[in-house]
Scaffold this motif. Structure first.
Motif, PDB file in Angstrom:
ATOM      1  N   GLY A 227      -9.482  -5.102  -5.320  1.00 42.93           N
ATOM      2  CA  GLY A 227      -8.657  -4.666  -4.469  1.00 42.93           C
ATOM      3  C   GLY A 227      -8.050  -5.201  -3.560  1.00 42.93           C
ATOM      4  O   GLY A 227      -6.631  -5.194  -3.069  1.00 42.93           O
TER       5      GLY A 227
ATOM      6  N   SER B 122      -3.519  -1.786  -7.580  1.00 38.47           N
ATOM      7  CA  SER B 122      -3.951  -0.510  -7.136  1.00 38.47           C
ATOM      8  C   SER B 122      -3.246   0.496  -8.867  1.00 38.47           C
ATOM      9  O   SER B 122      -2.937  -0.453  -9.687  1.00 38.47           O
ATOM     10  CB  SER B 122      -2.700   0.134  -6.342  1.00 38.47           C
ATOM     11  OG  SER B 122      -1.232  -0.559  -6.389  1.00 38.47           O
TER      12      SER B 122
ATOM     13  N   ARG C  18      -5.607   1.813  -3.228  1.00 42.07           N
ATOM     14  CA  ARG C  18      -5.800   0.675  -3.451  1.00 42.07           C
ATOM     15  C   ARG C  18      -7.343   0.824  -4.962  1.00 42.07           C
ATOM     16  O   ARG C  18      -8.703   1.274  -4.238  1.00 42.07           O
ATOM     17  CB  ARG C  18      -5.924   0.291  -2.106  1.00 42.07           C
ATOM     18  CG  ARG C  18      -6.705  -1.550  -2.411  1.00 42.07           C
ATOM     19  CD  ARG C  18      -6.654  -2.459  -0.846  1.00 42.07           C
ATOM     20  NE  ARG C  18      -7.233  -1.577  -0.958  1.00 42.07           N
ATOM     21  CZ  ARG C  18      -7.206  -0.927   0.894  1.00 42.07           C
ATOM     22  NH1 ARG C  18      -6.601  -1.125   1.291  1.00 42.07           N
ATOM     23  NH2 ARG C  18      -8.630  -0.909   1.504  1.00 42.07           N
TER      24      ARG C  18
END
Length: 163
Positions: free
Chosen positions: A104, A109, A98
């Motif tokens: 994130g 990701s 992530r």
């Protein structure tokens, strides 16, 4: 790489939430790690089979990322994007992390194919068998180590970047 304590490791993660840090398991031999030998530190979580961790030096501190993996491929062979070693297909897996920060939190990701046991650092040190007409060039292992370190640093930087 400079020696790290458990507190250093926990403080280094740029993409981990509190729960991930709470359940993080260090390798069983953490106290025996030869830090002078390492360019980066990577391990699979002994309690959660689909989780791994990577810590790389960055300027005057270290940056760590939490990795998640898929099942290893069933292909005949695969190339690790970090150490550039050909492996049997079940020994290379897609690892994703992530992204740090707002990216994130939105679910972004970044991933790449890495040796399933995160042993890239050791793999490049192993002398590959030479064909009868091949010659081991002086410095070849150092070049492979530098390349592996640079590619791992670039992977962590992509996860860490806010873009």
């Amino acid at each position: 790489m400079r020696p790290l304590t458990e507190a250093d490791v926990l403080a280094s993660f740029v993409n981990a939430d509190e729960e991930e840090l709470r359940v993080l398991e260090l390798p069983h031999d953490f106290l025996l790690v030869d830090w002078d030998y390492l360019d980066f530190f990577a391990w699979r979580d002994p309690m959660v089979s689909r989780r791994g961790y990577v810590i790389v030096p960055h300027e005057d501190h270290v940056a760590g990322i939490v990795l998640r993996t898929s099942d290893p491929a069933r292909a005949r062979s695969g190339l690790c994007s970090i150490c550039h070693m050909m492996q049997p297909g079940n020994q290379v897996a897609l690892f994703s992390a992530r992204r740090a920060g707002a990216a994130g939190q939105k679910g972004n990701s970044f991933g790449t194919y890495i040796c399933a046991d995160l042993s890239c650092h050791e793999n490049v040190r192993l002398a590959h068998p030479l064909a009868p007409n091949e010659v081991l060039v002086p410095g070849q292992i150092d070049m492979r180590l530098d390349g592996t370190r640079r590619r791992m640093e670039a992977f962590v930087s992509r996860v860490w970047s806010q873009g």
